[in-house]
Design a protein around this motif. Structure first.
Motif, mmCIF file in Angstrom:
data_model
loop_
_atom_site.group_PDB
_atom_site.id
_atom_site.type_symbol
_atom_site.label_atom_id
_atom_site.label_comp_id
_atom_site.label_asym_id
_atom_site.label_seq_id
_atom_site.Cartn_x
_atom_site.Cartn_y
_atom_site.Cartn_z
ATOM 1 N N SER A 455 0.812 -1.219 0.000
ATOM 2 C CA SER A 455 0.000 0.000 0.000
ATOM 3 C C SER A 455 0.846 1.271 0.000
ATOM 4 C CB SER A 455 -0.931 0.012 1.218
ATOM 5 O OG SER A 455 -0.181 0.013 2.423
ATOM 6 N N ALA A 456 2.159 1.133 -0.090
ATOM 7 C CA ALA A 456 3.029 2.319 -0.129
ATOM 8 C C ALA A 456 2.662 3.181 -1.330
ATOM 9 C CB ALA A 456 4.485 1.897 -0.195
ATOM 10 N N LYS A 457 2.493 4.470 -1.076
ATOM 11 C CA LYS A 457 2.083 5.384 -2.140
ATOM 12 C C LYS A 457 2.489 6.795 -1.758
ATOM 13 C CE LYS A 457 -2.043 6.643 -4.848
ATOM 14 N NZ LYS A 457 -3.510 6.423 -5.006
ATOM 15 N N LYS A 478 3.909 13.622 -9.719
ATOM 16 C CA LYS A 478 3.862 12.275 -10.286
ATOM 17 C C LYS A 478 3.670 11.306 -9.131
ATOM 18 C CE LYS A 478 4.171 9.419 -13.796
ATOM 19 N NZ LYS A 478 3.241 9.480 -14.950
ATOM 20 N N THR A 479 2.664 10.450 -9.236
ATOM 21 C CA THR A 479 2.346 9.507 -8.167
ATOM 22 C C THR A 479 3.094 8.199 -8.367
ATOM 23 O OG1 THR A 479 0.148 10.472 -7.864
ATOM 24 C CG2 THR A 479 0.484 8.243 -7.025
ATOM 25 N N ILE A 480 3.675 7.692 -7.271
ATOM 26 C CA ILE A 480 4.374 6.410 -7.281
ATOM 27 C C ILE A 480 3.622 5.464 -6.353
ATOM 28 C CG2 ILE A 480 6.556 5.224 -6.859
ATOM 29 C CD1 ILE A 480 6.661 7.311 -9.105
ATOM 30 N N SER A 483 1.418 0.312 -8.849
ATOM 31 C CA SER A 483 1.279 0.169 -10.303
ATOM 32 C C SER A 483 2.564 0.570 -11.018
ATOM 33 C CB SER A 483 0.113 1.035 -10.805
ATOM 34 O OG SER A 483 0.415 2.427 -10.684
ATOM 35 N N VAL A 484 3.433 1.270 -10.311
ATOM 36 C CA VAL A 484 4.716 1.690 -10.867
ATOM 37 C C VAL A 484 5.839 0.787 -10.365
ATOM 38 C CG1 VAL A 484 6.373 3.602 -11.024
ATOM 39 C CG2 VAL A 484 3.909 4.078 -10.973
ATOM 40 N N ILE A 485 5.779 0.416 -9.090
ATOM 41 C CA ILE A 485 6.829 -0.355 -8.427
ATOM 42 C C ILE A 485 6.220 -1.598 -7.774
ATOM 43 C CG2 ILE A 485 8.488 -0.361 -6.507
ATOM 44 C CD1 ILE A 485 9.426 1.251 -8.827
ATOM 45 N N TYR A 532 -1.526 10.601 0.212
ATOM 46 C CA TYR A 532 -2.773 9.833 0.234
ATOM 47 C C TYR A 532 -3.032 9.157 1.583
ATOM 48 C CZ TYR A 532 -1.740 10.702 -4.595
ATOM 49 O OH TYR A 532 -1.426 11.335 -5.766
ATOM 50 N N GLY A 533 -2.217 9.422 2.560
ATOM 51 C CA GLY A 533 -2.374 8.844 3.885
ATOM 52 C C GLY A 533 -1.034 8.830 4.589
#
Length: 654
Positions: A455-457, A478-480, A483-485, A532-533
């Motif tokens: 859930s890391a984001k 840019k969101t990581i 889906s990226v990693i 996001y949290g």
């Protein structure tokens, strides 16, 4: 005869001590405090690259032969019960000592474990007797350029109690190191008024220190950390001038500050300043011991610069007349040697009048002309990159720039965990960066990262510079996430083209939606943000963060062809241009006006509007073409507004 012989021996021993003290002088003359470097809550919070050997070279070029280095020394240890010095701290400090020895600059290792709002607990003796023998053992074989300062500004403790503690520290240092000078001082914030209450220490390699900030309502106007806060006090002159005296702020009426202002006609004079310094001078002469002023200065924000300069000159000249060495507080910072609200760049921002008043060598100054970045640059490897300042506040979480847990590159990596939502890793560029050419030439931000939590984001984002009340610090994001990693605990490289960052609006005491107005020519900082949290229960590591890409050719504009940048009444967005640029400006009066697009060499390539315009707000558009309707090649251009006798310009990337 044996008794007489013993008496004679004692007489000669005491006489020798007195002679040594009478002839002793501090081995240095003038210098600076290098603040907010080792004044960290732990070794892992020290940003070591904030200062480099070049900074020490610059300090020496001023004519300084000493640096006082404030250290939160007790925080550089394992804590209770042993207070073992941290090896990372010693690694950093050893490098600073190396630089000073190479450059022949004295370095005072100042135990600055200090809270102005908390009284010094007599129990501090136990900590001092554990910390200082370790320091002495580590540095006993280093050169005479190293000095030890027992403790900065003990206060709220009886001077006699403090004097006894200080004697015990001197004794324990001498069991290990008899070579180096020890700097000692009185209680009540190293007050010169208490110097004479110190006992006659028999150690012959002591330097007695005091601090000087009088008149306090002048030197600390605007200070928030004093009691009561003097944040609202401004414009107190030096020397006293009745016509320039400010009224006592309402919030300070009935306090000692009002009394001090009422008595300022007496206290705010050069003669009064000299009479106070004479207290330290008299101690020096009566004891025949070396005396040194470890701190003196005037807080910048609310003081008049000419008055600051006058105070420094009066104090410095009297110190030198009385043979008292000094280190000004501070080099950079709120009391520093640089111009107000500047980037504190040595080649551009030195307060030359102040440096001259200090009797130092004024370095040549150049006019800072921003130009676009043309090469890749480092943000973090084993250290934060030079020209990048950590301004993070990991409240309630952990941010460690020196983690040794299986780094991908080099010896260290960044460890980040448990921080609240919106609490970023914030890396400030000093000075701001113009990345417009790099955006246009496919540069990317690359870094290695890993986590074991699916859930890391977080967001990677650039923030531009707020230029005025009507502007806001806009973002490109840019969101990581997973889906990226693949957050599988292994290192993975992330590469994000600058052109792929997305407009993210601005939060500036309220939300401002994305208008496409991000300015790549004035990038203030890079952030990694738990948008996001919180990162509660989530660990993330980073390594080797940098901008990468081919070098970009750049020809600097011919001197005089490009007007000085001024965006106060001209706005251009989006920047870089996508399909069409909106050009907004305000004319204060009706008359001829011309809006043009210029190349960096000063050649007009497009006339957008030319004619008589009414006073008021105007909005025009440019589609990226030249006067022939042909699309201009990708490059940096200048939108230029001419009216009356004024020329205003804004850079834009096509």
């Amino acid at each position: 005869m044996r008794i007489i012989g013993f008496g004679l021996l004692m007489f000669f021993a005491v006489s020798l001590i007195s002679l040594n003290q009478a002839t002793a002088q501090a081995p240095f003359t003038k210098g600076v405090n290098l603040t907010n470097w080792f004044q960290a809550s732990s070794p892992r919070q020290i940003q070591f690259t904030k200062y480099t050997k070049k900074d020490f070279e610059n300090i020496k070029s001023l004519g300084a032969d000493v640096v006082r280095l404030p250290i939160n020394l007790h925080s550089m240890t394992s804590g209770e019960p042993d207070y073992t010095l941290d090896t990372l701290f010693l690694e950093f400090l050893d490098q600073a000592v190396d630089w000073c020895e190479e450059l022949q600059i004295h370095l005072i290792l100042d135990n600055h474990t200090f809270d102005p709002s908390a009284n010094t607990d007599p129990a501090i003796k136990s900590t001092l007797l554990k910390v200082w023998p370790q320091m002495a053992k580590h540095y006993k074989d280093r050169s005479d350029y190293v000095l030890y300062e027992v403790l900065n500004e003990p206060h709220g403790i009886d001077n006699n109690v403090w004097a006894g503690i200080q004697q015990a520290v001197i004794d324990t240092i001498r069991t290990v190191d008899t070579k180096h000078f020890i700097v000692v001082g009185p209680a009540n914030f190293n007050s010169y008024t208490l110097l004479s209450d110190l006992p006659v220490y028999t150690d012959t390699k002591l330097i007695y220190t005091f601090h000087f900030y009088d008149p306090f309502v002048f030197t600390h106007q605007g200070a928030t950390w004093v009691d009561p806060s003097m944040e609202t006090l401004a414009g107190v002159p030096f020397p006293y001038k009745a016509s320039s005296m400010p009224a006592t702020p309402t919030i300070l009426k009935g306090t000692w500050v009002e009394d001090a202002l009422n008595n300022y006609s007496v206290d705010g004079t050069v003669s009064k300043v000299k009479s106070l310094i004479d207290i330290a001078v008299n101690f020096k002469n009566s004891r025949s011991v070396p005396v040194y002023c470890g701190e003196f200065g005037v807080y910048i924000p609310n003081s008049n610069n000419a008055d600051r300069v006058a105070w420094y000159q009066a104090v410095r000249q009297y110190f030198e007349e009385k043979n008292i060495p000094w280190t000004t507080w501070d080099y950079q910072g709120g009391f520093g040697l640089f111009t107000k609200n500047s980037d504190e760049l040595f080649d551009y921002n030195v307060n030359t009048a102040l440096v001259q008043a200090l009797g130092m060598t004024v370095p040549p100054q150049k006019i800072f002309k921003p130009k676009p970045q043309t090469t890749g640059f480092l943000i973090y490897d084993d250290f934060i990159g030079e020209g990048v300042i950590d301004v993070s506040s990991p409240d309630g979480g952990t941010l460690d720039y020196y983690s040794t847990t299986t780094p991908e590159v080099g010896k260290r990596c960044i460890y980040w965990a448990g921080v609240p939502q919106y609490n970023p890793i914030a890396l400030d560029f000093k000075p701001n960066l113009d990345l417009s050419l790099l955006v246009m030439n496919n540069h990317a931000i690359e870094f290695w990262t890993r986590s074991t939590n699916a859930s890391a984001k977080f967001d990677v984002r650039f923030i531009d510079t707020k230029t005025g009340a009507s502007d806001h610090p806009y973002r490109m994001n840019k969101t990581i996430d997973n889906s990226v990693i693949p957050w599988d605990g292994e290192w993975h490289k992330v590469s994000i083209k600058l052109s792929d960052f997305q407009d993210g609006g601005s939060y500036d005491n309220g939300w401002f939606p994305p208008p496409g107005n991000f300015d790549w020519t004035a990038v203030d900082m890079l952030q990694l943000v738990p948008e996001y949290g919180s990162l509660d229960g989530i660990e993330i590591w980073f390594d080797d963060i940098r901008d990468v890409g081919d070098d970009v050719p750049y020809e600097e504009p011919v001197t005089g062809t490009i007007p000085e940048l001024n965006t106060s009444s001209l706005q251009v967005y989006p920047n870089p241009l996508t399909t069409e640029a909106t050009i907004q400006f305000v004319l204060p009066e009706s008359g001829p006006a011309e809006i043009s697009v210029m190349s960096l060499t000063g050649q007009r390539v497009k006339t957008i509007n030319k004619g008589i315009l009414n006073a008021g707000n105007h909005v025009l558009h440019w589609d990226g073409t030249n006067d022939q309707g042909v699309d201009l090649a990708p490059a940096m251009y200048i939108i230029q507004l001419r009216y009356s006798d004024k020329v205003i310009s804004v850079k834009i990337v096509r």
